[in-house]
Scaffold this motif. Structure first.
Motif, PDB file in Angstrom:
ATOM      1  N   MET A  16      24.297  39.026  26.368  1.00  0.00           N
ATOM      2  CA  MET A  16      25.437  38.682  27.215  1.00  0.00           C
ATOM      3  C   MET A  16      24.973  37.757  28.337  1.00  0.00           C
ATOM      4  SD  MET A  16      27.999  40.196  25.853  1.00  0.00           S
ATOM      5  CE  MET A  16      29.296  40.375  27.034  1.00  0.00           C
ATOM      6  N   PHE A  17      25.850  36.833  28.719  1.00  0.00           N
ATOM      7  CA  PHE A  17      25.552  35.845  29.743  1.00  0.00           C
ATOM      8  C   PHE A  17      26.137  36.342  31.063  1.00  0.00           C
ATOM      9  CE2 PHE A  17      26.748  31.408  31.352  1.00  0.00           C
ATOM     10  CZ  PHE A  17      25.527  31.226  31.955  1.00  0.00           C
ATOM     11  N   GLN A  18      25.281  36.752  31.986  1.00  0.00           N
ATOM     12  CA  GLN A  18      25.737  37.334  33.243  1.00  0.00           C
ATOM     13  C   GLN A  18      26.093  36.249  34.248  1.00  0.00           C
ATOM     14  OE1 GLN A  18      23.138  40.323  34.856  1.00  0.00           O
ATOM     15  NE2 GLN A  18      24.031  40.180  36.886  1.00  0.00           N
ATOM     16  N   THR A  19      27.203  36.451  34.949  1.00  0.00           N
ATOM     17  CA  THR A  19      27.636  35.533  35.995  1.00  0.00           C
ATOM     18  C   THR A  19      28.350  36.338  37.067  1.00  0.00           C
ATOM     19  OG1 THR A  19      28.799  33.459  36.455  1.00  0.00           O
ATOM     20  CG2 THR A  19      29.846  34.982  34.908  1.00  0.00           C
ATOM     21  N   ASN A  20      28.712  35.699  38.160  1.00  0.00           N
ATOM     22  CA  ASN A  20      29.475  36.348  39.227  1.00  0.00           C
ATOM     23  C   ASN A  20      30.857  35.731  39.309  1.00  0.00           C
ATOM     24  OD1 ASN A  20      27.475  38.175  40.354  1.00  0.00           O
ATOM     25  ND2 ASN A  20      26.391  36.325  40.913  1.00  0.00           N
ATOM     26  N   VAL A  21      31.862  36.580  39.482  1.00  0.00           N
ATOM     27  CA  VAL A  21      33.239  36.120  39.608  1.00  0.00           C
ATOM     28  C   VAL A  21      33.603  36.142  41.084  1.00  0.00           C
ATOM     29  CG1 VAL A  21      35.622  36.582  38.978  1.00  0.00           C
ATOM     30  CG2 VAL A  21      33.804  37.032  37.339  1.00  0.00           C
ATOM     31  N   GLY A  22      34.062  35.023  41.590  1.00  0.00           N
ATOM     32  CA  GLY A  22      34.459  34.956  42.992  1.00  0.00           C
ATOM     33  C   GLY A  22      33.337  34.483  43.891  1.00  0.00           C
ATOM     34  N   ALA A  23      33.595  34.588  45.175  1.00  0.00           N
ATOM     35  CA  ALA A  23      32.664  34.051  46.162  1.00  0.00           C
ATOM     36  C   ALA A  23      31.495  34.988  46.463  1.00  0.00           C
ATOM     37  CB  ALA A  23      33.413  33.746  47.461  1.00  0.00           C
ATOM     38  N   MET A  24      31.662  36.272  46.201  1.00  0.00           N
ATOM     39  CA  MET A  24      30.615  37.242  46.518  1.00  0.00           C
ATOM     40  C   MET A  24      29.630  37.369  45.361  1.00  0.00           C
ATOM     41  SD  MET A  24      31.601  37.940  49.487  1.00  0.00           S
ATOM     42  CE  MET A  24      30.509  39.226  49.944  1.00  0.00           C
ATOM     43  N   SER A  25      28.375  37.645  45.705  1.00  0.00           N
ATOM     44  CA  SER A  25      27.346  37.827  44.679  1.00  0.00           C
ATOM     45  C   SER A  25      26.802  39.240  44.694  1.00  0.00           C
ATOM     46  CB  SER A  25      26.205  36.834  44.907  1.00  0.00           C
ATOM     47  OG  SER A  25      26.619  35.547  44.608  1.00  0.00           O
ATOM     48  N   ASP A  26      27.682  40.220  44.913  1.00  0.00           N
ATOM     49  CA  ASP A  26      27.223  41.603  44.899  1.00  0.00           C
ATOM     50  C   ASP A  26      27.547  42.249  43.557  1.00  0.00           C
ATOM     51  OD1 ASP A  26      29.936  41.935  45.027  1.00  0.00           O
ATOM     52  OD2 ASP A  26      29.952  42.902  46.992  1.00  0.00           O
ATOM     53  N   ALA A  66      30.071  39.802  36.105  1.00  0.00           N
ATOM     54  CA  ALA A  66      30.866  39.726  34.879  1.00  0.00           C
ATOM     55  C   ALA A  66      29.970  39.180  33.777  1.00  0.00           C
ATOM     56  CB  ALA A  66      32.078  38.823  35.077  1.00  0.00           C
ATOM     57  N   TYR A  67      30.374  39.395  32.546  1.00  0.00           N
ATOM     58  CA  TYR A  67      29.582  38.948  31.408  1.00  0.00           C
ATOM     59  C   TYR A  67      30.441  38.088  30.494  1.00  0.00           C
ATOM     60  CZ  TYR A  67      26.254  42.406  32.963  1.00  0.00           C
ATOM     61  OH  TYR A  67      25.367  43.119  33.715  1.00  0.00           O
ATOM     62  N   LEU A  68      29.909  36.937  30.102  1.00  0.00           N
ATOM     63  CA  LEU A  68      30.601  36.063  29.170  1.00  0.00           C
ATOM     64  C   LEU A  68      30.212  36.439  27.747  1.00  0.00           C
ATOM     65  CD1 LEU A  68      30.102  32.630  30.941  1.00  0.00           C
ATOM     66  CD2 LEU A  68      32.095  34.123  31.027  1.00  0.00           C
ATOM     67  N   ARG A  69      31.109  36.188  26.816  1.00  0.00           N
ATOM     68  CA  ARG A  69      30.860  36.519  25.418  1.00  0.00           C
ATOM     69  C   ARG A  69      29.614  35.798  24.915  1.00  0.00           C
ATOM     70  NH1 ARG A  69      36.185  34.670  24.746  1.00  0.00           N
ATOM     71  NH2 ARG A  69      35.371  33.107  23.342  1.00  0.00           N
ATOM     72  N   PRO A  70      28.749  36.489  24.197  1.00  0.00           N
ATOM     73  CA  PRO A  70      27.532  35.849  23.714  1.00  0.00           C
ATOM     74  C   PRO A  70      27.790  34.818  22.620  1.00  0.00           C
ATOM     75  CG  PRO A  70      27.671  38.090  22.885  1.00  0.00           C
ATOM     76  CD  PRO A  70      28.791  37.919  23.866  1.00  0.00           C
ATOM     77  N   GLU A  71      28.894  34.970  21.853  1.00  0.00           N
ATOM     78  CA  GLU A  71      29.142  34.029  20.762  1.00  0.00           C
ATOM     79  C   GLU A  71      29.243  32.596  21.276  1.00  0.00           C
ATOM     80  OE1 GLU A  71      32.337  36.336  20.891  1.00  0.00           O
ATOM     81  OE2 GLU A  71      30.768  37.795  20.574  1.00  0.00           O
ATOM     82  N   THR A  72      29.867  32.436  22.440  1.00  0.00           N
ATOM     83  CA  THR A  72      30.071  31.079  22.951  1.00  0.00           C
ATOM     84  C   THR A  72      29.173  30.748  24.137  1.00  0.00           C
ATOM     85  OG1 THR A  72      31.868  31.900  24.326  1.00  0.00           O
ATOM     86  CG2 THR A  72      32.453  30.976  22.188  1.00  0.00           C
ATOM     87  N   ALA A  73      28.867  31.740  24.938  1.00  0.00           N
ATOM     88  CA  ALA A  73      28.123  31.467  26.163  1.00  0.00           C
ATOM     89  C   ALA A  73      26.759  30.855  25.883  1.00  0.00           C
ATOM     90  CB  ALA A  73      27.963  32.737  26.989  1.00  0.00           C
TER      91      ALA A  73
END
Length: 158
Positions: free
Chosen positions: A25-35, A40-47
């Motif tokens: 899974m491709f981990q990222t942060n949603v929004g302005a905060m990085s806590d 969030a995780y993006l789908r591995p098929e496309t990420a």
């Protein structure tokens, strides 16, 4: 110890590490905060194939923005219905196109319109009947955090 003796193709120095576990899974942060609440995780098929290899794809294809990357392949989803004691894995074909444009809040609309027109023209040129095509516009919560617009072109099987 044996792996450390293999030289790197780039430098000739022995730089390999022992195999390590990795997360598909491709981990990222949603929004302005990085806590932790913004993870969030993006789908591995496309990420992995599209976003992680963006720079490589751009360089090897000698592409300049705007350009798109597409892929198609099998995807799997698990369905769990605890009340009926059902657990099954669903398999389906999935295709995705990511179209990259210059940055800026005010530039995306003409690119989106042109991309949709060209996509429709291509599908018609290869024999897809217009009466079997539909459009699913993603808005609000259905829109990915990194996207300004998203429209799925759907096909109704006869």
């Amino acid at each position: 110890k044996e792996m450390q003796s293999f030289p790197s193709p780039a430098s000739g120095e022995p730089t390999l590490t022992m195999p390590r576990d990795f997360n598909l899974m491709f981990q990222t942060n949603v929004g302005a905060m990085s806590d932790a609440s913004a993870v969030a995780y993006l789908r591995p098929e496309t990420a992995q194939g599209i976003f992680l290899n963006f720079k490589n794809a751009m360089g090897t294809a000698r592409a300049k923005i705007p350009f798109g990357i597409a892929q198609i392949g099998k995807a799997f989803r698990n369905e769990i219905t605890p009340r009926n004691f059902i657990f099954r894995s669903r398999e389906f074909e999935q295709m995705e196109v990511e179209y990259f444009i210059p940055p800026g809040d005010d530039v995306w609309e003409p690119f989106q319109k042109e991309w949709m027109e060209e996509s429709k023209a291509y599908l018609l040129s290869v024999g897809v009947r217009e009466d079997l095509m539909g459009y699913d516009l993603h808005e609000g919560d259905g829109l990915a955090h990194y996207a300004r617009a998203c429209t799925d072109i759907t096909f109704r099987f006869p």
